[in-house]
Design a protein around this motif. Structure first.
Motif, PDB file in Angstrom:
ATOM      1  N   PRO A  42       7.452   0.269   3.730  1.00 12.85           N
ATOM      2  CA  PRO A  42       7.128  -0.399   5.000  1.00 12.85           C
ATOM      3  C   PRO A  42       5.780  -1.116   4.993  1.00 12.85           C
ATOM      4  O   PRO A  42       5.587  -2.079   5.735  1.00 12.85           O
ATOM      5  CB  PRO A  42       7.123   0.754   6.010  1.00 12.85           C
ATOM      6  CG  PRO A  42       6.892   1.989   5.200  1.00 12.85           C
ATOM      7  CD  PRO A  42       7.364   1.729   3.809  1.00 12.85           C
ATOM      8  N   ALA A  43       4.832  -0.649   4.136  1.00 13.01           N
ATOM      9  CA  ALA A  43       3.462  -1.157   4.250  1.00 13.01           C
ATOM     10  C   ALA A  43       3.203  -2.306   3.283  1.00 13.01           C
ATOM     11  O   ALA A  43       2.807  -2.082   2.138  1.00 13.01           O
ATOM     12  CB  ALA A  43       2.475  -0.009   3.994  1.00 13.01           C
ATOM     13  N   TRP A  64       0.824  -1.202   0.000  1.00 11.63           N
ATOM     14  CA  TRP A  64       0.000   0.000   0.000  1.00 11.63           C
ATOM     15  C   TRP A  64       0.864   1.260   0.000  1.00 11.63           C
ATOM     16  O   TRP A  64       1.885   1.316   0.680  1.00 11.63           O
ATOM     17  CB  TRP A  64      -0.878   0.017   1.257  1.00 11.63           C
ATOM     18  CG  TRP A  64      -1.973  -0.991   1.238  1.00 11.63           C
ATOM     19  CD1 TRP A  64      -3.285  -0.785   0.890  1.00 11.63           C
ATOM     20  CD2 TRP A  64      -1.880  -2.388   1.584  1.00 11.63           C
ATOM     21  NE1 TRP A  64      -3.997  -1.958   0.985  1.00 11.63           N
ATOM     22  CE2 TRP A  64      -3.164  -2.959   1.413  1.00 11.63           C
ATOM     23  CE3 TRP A  64      -0.828  -3.215   2.002  1.00 11.63           C
ATOM     24  CZ2 TRP A  64      -3.428  -4.298   1.656  1.00 11.63           C
ATOM     25  CZ3 TRP A  64      -1.094  -4.552   2.246  1.00 11.63           C
ATOM     26  CH2 TRP A  64      -2.382  -5.087   2.072  1.00 11.63           C
ATOM     27  N   HIS A  65       0.409   2.239  -0.780  1.00 10.79           N
ATOM     28  CA  HIS A  65       0.896   3.614  -0.617  1.00 10.79           C
ATOM     29  C   HIS A  65      -0.220   4.330   0.130  1.00 10.79           C
ATOM     30  O   HIS A  65      -1.244   4.668  -0.482  1.00 10.79           O
ATOM     31  CB  HIS A  65       1.116   4.292  -1.974  1.00 10.79           C
ATOM     32  CG  HIS A  65       2.250   3.723  -2.764  1.00 10.79           C
ATOM     33  ND1 HIS A  65       3.557   3.872  -2.399  1.00 10.79           N
ATOM     34  CD2 HIS A  65       2.270   3.015  -3.916  1.00 10.79           C
ATOM     35  CE1 HIS A  65       4.341   3.292  -3.287  1.00 10.79           C
ATOM     36  NE2 HIS A  65       3.584   2.753  -4.209  1.00 10.79           N
ATOM     37  N   GLY A  66      -0.085   4.524   1.415  1.00  9.94           N
ATOM     38  CA  GLY A  66      -1.199   5.068   2.191  1.00  9.94           C
ATOM     39  C   GLY A  66      -2.390   4.133   2.083  1.00  9.94           C
ATOM     40  O   GLY A  66      -2.282   2.939   2.364  1.00  9.94           O
TER      41      GLY A  66
END
Ligand SMILES: Nc1ncnc2c1ncn2[C@@H]1O[C@H](COP(=O)(O)OP(=O)(O)OP(=O)(O)O)[C@@H](O)[C@H]1O
Ligand SMILES: [Mg+2]
Length: 234
Positions: free
Chosen positions: A55-56, A13-15
């Motif tokens: 990180p996500a 995910w990006h955000g």
């Protein structure tokens, strides 16, 4: 020792935006893999993730069965993963040689300054210069050389031929062949799909974060790639 990189059920995910969905693929030791797909398909996200820069994510990434630490660029580098980033991202306040030295992480292997200069003699001649004084091709060579000085097992090359003349593209691919001959596995992202596939054993195509095609690069036809690019899942 041979090393394979396994990616299983990977989502990222990006955000709030899910850029990768349930990606499963393997890069075998010594293999060259072409990672293709349209703009925004998730290619750079995947390469950056593998190098600890995202990180996500969820899923499993293993190197010879050992899980890759999450969001830890230093650990990824120490495990033998290196990125030639899209746009090169050279350090313009440092010399050519300092850019090469900054790639060193303490991993042992053949890629010291002398061997990088053998691979790219143009860099040796310009070792004291600032990267901004180099041609686009020389800058790409420097970005590759900086990644090599970490002595990677896996070299991820993002948009490897972007903005380069056909002659320089040929030189870059010839250098990658030599790198591979030293036992480094390659993942190549290139808008020139034909060129990337010609240098690869396997091809994986992403479409909106999903794997839309995977198979032998030798079997790729314009029709299979076109279908995969525009999102018909296998
Ligand atoms: N930092 C970010 N913040 C939010 N969304 C992002 C970010 N980086 C990428 N994305 C989105 O994630 C998706 C995948 O982008 P990515 O850059 O991985 O694609 P790509 O396949 O490398 O594309 P290109 O061929 O244009 O380089 C796109 O929809 C993009 O807009
Ligand atoms: Mg990209």
């Amino acid at each position: 020792m041979t090393t394979s990189l396994r990616i299983e059920g990977l989502s990222a995910w990006h955000g709030q935006f899910r850029a990768l969905s349930d990606v499963t693929m393997t890069v075998e030791a010594g293999q060259s893999l072409a990672l293709v797909g349209a703009n925004g398909a998730g290619k750079s996200t995947l390469l950056r993730l593998l190098c600890g820069l995202m990180p996500a994510w969820e899923g499993m990434i293993t190197l010879d069965g050992n899980p890759l630490p999450k969001g830890n660029p230093r650990a990824a580098s120490e495990c033998g993963l290196a990125l030639v980033p899209e746009g090169r991202l050279l350090f313009d306040s440092l010399s050519v040689e300092e850019n090469l030295l900054i790639g060193q992480t303490g991993r042992s292997g053949p890629w010291n300054l002398a061997n990088v200069y053998d691979l790219f003699p143009a860099l040796a001649e310009r070792r004291r210069q600032n990267p901004s004084t180099l041609s686009g091709g020389q800058q790409q060579m420097l970005a590759i050389g900086r990644a090599l000085t970490s002595n990677p097992k896996f070299l991820f090359c993002d948009e490897i031929s972007l903005g380069l003349s056909p002659m320089v593209v040929g030189e870059v691919y010839a250098a990658l062949d030599k790198v591979r001959a030293q036992g480094v596995s390659l993942v190549i992202v290139d808008q020139d799909v034909r060129r990337a596939c010609a240098a690869a054993d396997e091809v994986v195509c992403l479409f909106k974060g999903l794997v839309s095609h995977r198979g032998s690069a030798a079997d790729v036809t314009p029709a299979t790639i076109k279908t995969a690019y525009f999102g018909v899942a296998p």
